[in-house]
Write a protein that holds these residues in place. Sequence first.
Motif, mmCIF file in Angstrom:
data_model
loop_
_atom_site.group_PDB
_atom_site.id
_atom_site.type_symbol
_atom_site.label_atom_id
_atom_site.label_comp_id
_atom_site.label_asym_id
_atom_site.label_seq_id
_atom_site.Cartn_x
_atom_site.Cartn_y
_atom_site.Cartn_z
ATOM 1 N N ASP A 124 0.985 -1.342 0.018
ATOM 2 C CA ASP A 124 -0.012 -0.080 -0.158
ATOM 3 C C ASP A 124 0.979 1.305 -0.122
ATOM 4 O O ASP A 124 0.325 2.430 -0.086
ATOM 5 C CB ASP A 124 -0.915 -0.061 1.137
ATOM 6 N N ALA A 125 2.058 0.995 0.218
ATOM 7 C CA ALA A 125 3.025 2.259 0.318
ATOM 8 C C ALA A 125 4.378 1.909 -0.414
ATOM 9 O O ALA A 125 5.412 1.860 0.505
ATOM 10 C CB ALA A 125 3.291 2.985 1.671
ATOM 11 N N ALA A 126 4.292 1.251 -1.746
ATOM 12 C CA ALA A 126 5.493 0.756 -2.141
ATOM 13 C C ALA A 126 6.682 1.770 -2.588
ATOM 14 O O ALA A 126 6.198 2.844 -2.999
ATOM 15 C CB ALA A 126 5.117 -0.236 -3.367
ATOM 16 N N VAL A 127 7.925 1.336 -2.444
ATOM 17 C CA VAL A 127 9.141 1.992 -3.004
ATOM 18 C C VAL A 127 9.864 0.845 -3.526
ATOM 19 O O VAL A 127 10.017 -0.278 -3.153
ATOM 20 C CB VAL A 127 9.804 2.792 -1.995
ATOM 21 N N THR A 128 10.785 1.207 -4.402
ATOM 22 C CA THR A 128 12.152 0.611 -4.612
ATOM 23 C C THR A 128 13.308 1.208 -4.258
ATOM 24 O O THR A 128 13.414 2.512 -4.219
ATOM 25 C CB THR A 128 11.843 0.450 -6.339
ATOM 26 N N ALA A 129 14.402 0.393 -4.363
ATOM 27 C CA ALA A 129 15.547 0.922 -4.285
ATOM 28 C C ALA A 129 16.432 1.341 -5.610
ATOM 29 O O ALA A 129 16.039 0.816 -6.434
ATOM 30 C CB ALA A 129 16.510 -0.076 -3.495
ATOM 31 N N PRO A 130 17.173 2.330 -5.407
ATOM 32 C CA PRO A 130 17.881 2.836 -6.488
ATOM 33 C C PRO A 130 18.702 1.731 -6.970
ATOM 34 O O PRO A 130 19.421 0.987 -6.066
ATOM 35 C CB PRO A 130 18.764 4.127 -6.097
ATOM 36 N N ASP A 131 19.121 1.645 -8.307
ATOM 37 C CA ASP A 131 20.078 0.621 -8.776
ATOM 38 C C ASP A 131 21.339 0.691 -8.097
ATOM 39 O O ASP A 131 21.869 1.683 -7.684
ATOM 40 C CB ASP A 131 20.259 0.674 -10.316
ATOM 41 N N GLU A 132 21.900 -0.641 -7.619
ATOM 42 C CA GLU A 132 23.192 -0.644 -7.021
ATOM 43 C C GLU A 132 23.434 0.119 -5.601
ATOM 44 O O GLU A 132 24.379 0.512 -5.147
ATOM 45 C CB GLU A 132 24.409 -0.170 -7.812
ATOM 46 N N LEU A 133 22.222 0.278 -4.880
ATOM 47 C CA LEU A 133 22.225 0.834 -3.727
ATOM 48 C C LEU A 133 23.210 0.102 -2.693
ATOM 49 O O LEU A 133 24.058 0.630 -2.003
ATOM 50 C CB LEU A 133 20.720 0.966 -3.168
ATOM 51 N N ALA A 134 22.792 -1.141 -2.670
ATOM 52 C CA ALA A 134 23.851 -1.948 -1.751
ATOM 53 C C ALA A 134 25.266 -1.685 -1.991
ATOM 54 O O ALA A 134 26.327 -1.655 -1.031
ATOM 55 C CB ALA A 134 23.424 -3.309 -1.582
ATOM 56 N N ALA A 135 25.671 -2.120 -3.235
ATOM 57 C CA ALA A 135 27.175 -1.734 -3.613
ATOM 58 C C ALA A 135 27.725 -0.444 -3.279
ATOM 59 O O ALA A 135 28.664 -0.139 -2.728
ATOM 60 C CB ALA A 135 27.430 -2.060 -4.853
ATOM 61 N N PHE A 136 26.722 0.581 -3.411
ATOM 62 C CA PHE A 136 27.248 1.971 -3.280
ATOM 63 C C PHE A 136 27.586 2.194 -1.781
ATOM 64 O O PHE A 136 28.318 2.784 -1.310
ATOM 65 C CB PHE A 136 26.059 2.993 -3.891
#
Length: 171
Positions: free
Chosen positions: A92-104
Amino acid sequence: MTPTIVFDFDFDGTLALGDGPIAAFARAIAERTGDQAFTARAEAALAAFATGEAEYRDGYDAVTRVARAEGVSPEVIGAAYDASRALLGSPDAAVTAPDELAAFLARVGTHARLLLATNAPGDGVTAVLEEWGVAEAFDTLHFAVGKPDGLVPVVQDALARGPVLAVGDIV
């Protein structure tokens, strides 16, 4: 002295992408006022903001200003905001992570302390960070800080340890 990077995590493009939480805020206002058409008016304001046709501070400001212009009380707006924040990371309040967030974060975490400071409650944000595999990347997590004023002690503490870079979308 150790440098620190403070990330503002309010689901507005700083670390999370998508308007899911803002749409949840608009729906919560509509539910509390009994005006289901409010959601469409708020979404129109968000669309105008996204295309640069309207000057709002961010998506939450767009929804809040529409509500205020329609006479919605600060108490209803506040309760709707809190209710929408409780949905963080849910469908109900979905978001996504930016590409390569974990690596950054892993890369910059070798050079600086990483702090997260948000007005959001811890449960929703923690769940999202864990889902993305980045919860352990942060040295410290601060929730319900009451920004902007609540950032002052966070930044002061960080400055006592060294230089600070604050990453966010609003000064």
